[in-house]
Design a protein around this motif. Structure first.
Motif, PDB file in Angstrom:
ATOM      1  N   ALA A   1       7.164   7.362  -7.116  1.00  0.00           N
ATOM      2  CA  ALA A   1       5.987   7.600  -6.264  1.00  0.00           C
ATOM      3  C   ALA A   1       4.715   7.101  -6.945  1.00  0.00           C
ATOM      4  O   ALA A   1       3.796   6.615  -6.285  1.00  0.00           O
ATOM      5  N   ALA A   2       4.673   7.219  -8.276  1.00  0.00           N
ATOM      6  CA  ALA A   2       3.483   6.789  -9.015  1.00  0.00           C
ATOM      7  C   ALA A   2       3.297   5.272  -8.963  1.00  0.00           C
ATOM      8  O   ALA A   2       2.174   4.773  -9.028  1.00  0.00           O
ATOM      9  N   GLU A   3       4.404   4.523  -8.857  1.00  0.00           N
ATOM     10  CA  GLU A   3       4.321   3.066  -8.812  1.00  0.00           C
ATOM     11  C   GLU A   3       3.856   2.560  -7.452  1.00  0.00           C
ATOM     12  O   GLU A   3       3.287   1.477  -7.344  1.00  0.00           O
ATOM     13  N   SER A   4       4.145   3.307  -6.413  1.00  0.00           N
ATOM     14  CA  SER A   4       3.773   2.895  -5.057  1.00  0.00           C
ATOM     15  C   SER A   4       2.282   3.138  -4.846  1.00  0.00           C
ATOM     16  O   SER A   4       1.819   4.275  -4.885  1.00  0.00           O
ATOM     17  N   PRO A   5       1.481   2.093  -4.635  1.00  0.00           N
ATOM     18  CA  PRO A   5       0.027   2.253  -4.611  1.00  0.00           C
ATOM     19  C   PRO A   5      -0.508   2.984  -3.378  1.00  0.00           C
ATOM     20  O   PRO A   5       0.124   3.008  -2.321  1.00  0.00           O
ATOM     21  N   TYR A   6      -1.684   3.546  -3.560  1.00  0.00           N
ATOM     22  CA  TYR A   6      -2.409   4.225  -2.482  1.00  0.00           C
ATOM     23  C   TYR A   6      -3.542   3.301  -2.045  1.00  0.00           C
ATOM     24  O   TYR A   6      -4.098   2.556  -2.854  1.00  0.00           O
ATOM     25  N   LEU A   7      -3.881   3.314  -0.784  1.00  0.00           N
ATOM     26  CA  LEU A   7      -4.932   2.445  -0.254  1.00  0.00           C
ATOM     27  C   LEU A   7      -6.216   3.237  -0.016  1.00  0.00           C
ATOM     28  O   LEU A   7      -6.207   4.251   0.691  1.00  0.00           O
TER      29      LEU A   7
END
Length: 321
Positions: free
Chosen positions: A104-110
Motif C-alpha cells: 500500500a505504501a508503494e502505491s501513490p496517492y494523488l
C-alpha cells in the motif's frame, strides 16, 4: 502560457521543499497517451515533517502532486486520475515481474492542488472533508486514493503556509510574504526566496506584462524580489569592499550605499506601479514621489497590497494625504 509558467514554478518549488524528505521526480512521463506527471514524490521516512504542516503530512507516503494555476474542470481532474492509475498499473506490473506484491505504501496517492474549487466539482467527484484535516482538503472515495485541495479555503495558519504559496492572488502574495519574513531568521528558506525572486525577474523579461495573470503572478512574487534585490546589492557592496577600497573612503562608501539604496527602492516602486497599471504616467509619477516619503515599513506594506488596489483607490489614497 500562464498555466505553463505556474507549472514550472510549482515543480521547482515542490522539488526544493520536498527533496530533504525523499526522492522527487518532476515532469515524469507515463505510458500510453497520458501526459506527464507534474511531481512524483517518494519519501525516505514515514515520519511527519511537522515544519511543513499539512504538506509534510501529505508527504509521508508516495504521492503525485498536480498543481493548477486556475481551477481544473472535470475533464482535467479525470486526466489526473488517469495518470494516477497508469502509474499504479506500471508499479503493479513491475512488482509482478519481481514476483512480489505491491504494498500500500508503494502505491501513490494523488493530490490535486487548485486555487479554488466549486461545490459542483466536489459533489460530482464525491469529494468530502475528513476529520483530522483542515478545511479545504477534500478526499475522493477511499479506494480512489485521491484528494482535491482548494487552497483559497485553507485557514491562514503555519500548517497551511507551504500550500498557500501555490495559491493565487492575495492568498499567494501573503504566503510568499510570510516565507520572506521566515527567511529573515532562518537561512534554510533563503533558497526559496531566491527562487521566487528569479522567477519574478524572468517573468518581467520574458512575458507580456499586459497579460493580467502574468501581472498577478509578478505582484505575488514581488515581496521575495524586493528582499532578494537588497541581498544581491549587499553582495555587490561586499565584493567592492574586498577589492581593496581604502579605509579613508569609508564615509564616501556609506553615503554612496545609502544613495544607491534609495535609488534602488525608487526603481522598485516605479517598476511595480508600471506592472500593476500598464504604464507610469504623470499622475503615477507623482504618486511615486509621495510613496518615497513614507517610512520603509509603510511603503513595503502598500506595495504588498498593491494588487488589491485600483488606480483610482491608489490616487485617492495620496490625494487624501
Amino acid at each position: 502560457m500562464t498555466r505553463q509558467l505556474h507549472d514550472q514554478l510549482a515543480k521547482e518549488y515542490l522539488e526544493e521543499i520536498l527533496t530533504p524528505l525523499g526522492s522527487v521526480t518532476a515532469s515524469k512521463d507515463v505510458k500510453s497517451e497520458v501526459q506527464e506527471i507534474d511531481v512524483w514524490f517518494v519519501p525516505t521516512s514515514t515520519s511527519i515533517n511537522s515544519e511543513l504542516g499539512i504538506l509534510g503530512k501529505m508527504a509521508v507516503t508516495s504521492c503525485l502532486f498536480e498543481p493548477y494555476r486556475n481551477a481544473p474542470n472535470e475533464v482535467e481532474i479525470r486526466s489526473c486520475l488517469l495518470k494516477l492509475y497508469s502509474v499504479q498499473s506500471d508499479l503493479l506490473r513491475e512488482a509482478k515481474r519481481e514476483k512480489r506484491s505491491l504494498s500500500a505504501a508503494e502505491s501513490p496517492y494523488l493530490w490535486i492542488l487548485t486555487p479554488t474549487c466549486s461545490e459542483r466539482i466536489l459533489e460530482g467527484f464525491g469529494a468530502t472533508a475528513k476529520e483530522g484535516w483542515e478545511k479545504g482538503v477534500y478526499f475522493l472515495p477511499k479506494l480512489l486514493k485521491a484528494a482535491i485541495v482548494a487552497i483559497n479555503q485553507l485557514p491562514i495558519t503555519e500548517d497551511t503556509l507551504w500550500l498557500r504559496v501555490l495559491g493565487k492572488g492575495r492568498t499567494q502574495t501573503e504566503a510568499i510574504s510570510t516565507v520572506v519574513q521566515l527567511s529573515n531568521g532562518d537561512e534554510k528558506w533563503d533558497k526559496l526566496v531566491e527562487m521566487f525572486a528569479s522567477w519574478r525577474k524572468n517573468l518581467e523579461l520574458n512575458s507580456s506584462v499586459n497579460d493580467e495573470e502574468v501581472k498577478e503572478l509578478i505582484m505575488s512574487l514581488s515581496p521575495a524580489y524586493i528582499k532578494q534585490r537588497e541581498a544581491w546589492k549587499q553582495e555587490g557592496i561586499e565584493e567592492g569592499r574586498q577589492e581593496g577600497r581604502q579605509e579613508g573612503r569609508q564615509e564616501g562608501r556609506q553615503e554612496g550605499r545609502q544613495e544607491g539604496q534609495v535609488d534602488g527602492q525608487r526603481l522598485m516602486v516605479e517598476s511595480l506601479l508600471a506592472v500593476r497599471f500598464g504604464n507610469l504616467d504623470e499622475e503615477l509619477s507623482t504618486v511615486v514621489n509621495q510613496m518615497m516619503e513614507l517610512s520603509l515599513t509603510e511603503r513595503t506594506q502598500l506595495l504588498l497590497n498593491l494588487s488589491n488596489l485600483s488606480r483610482q483607490e491608489l490616487l485617492a489614497r495620496f490625494k487624501a494625504d
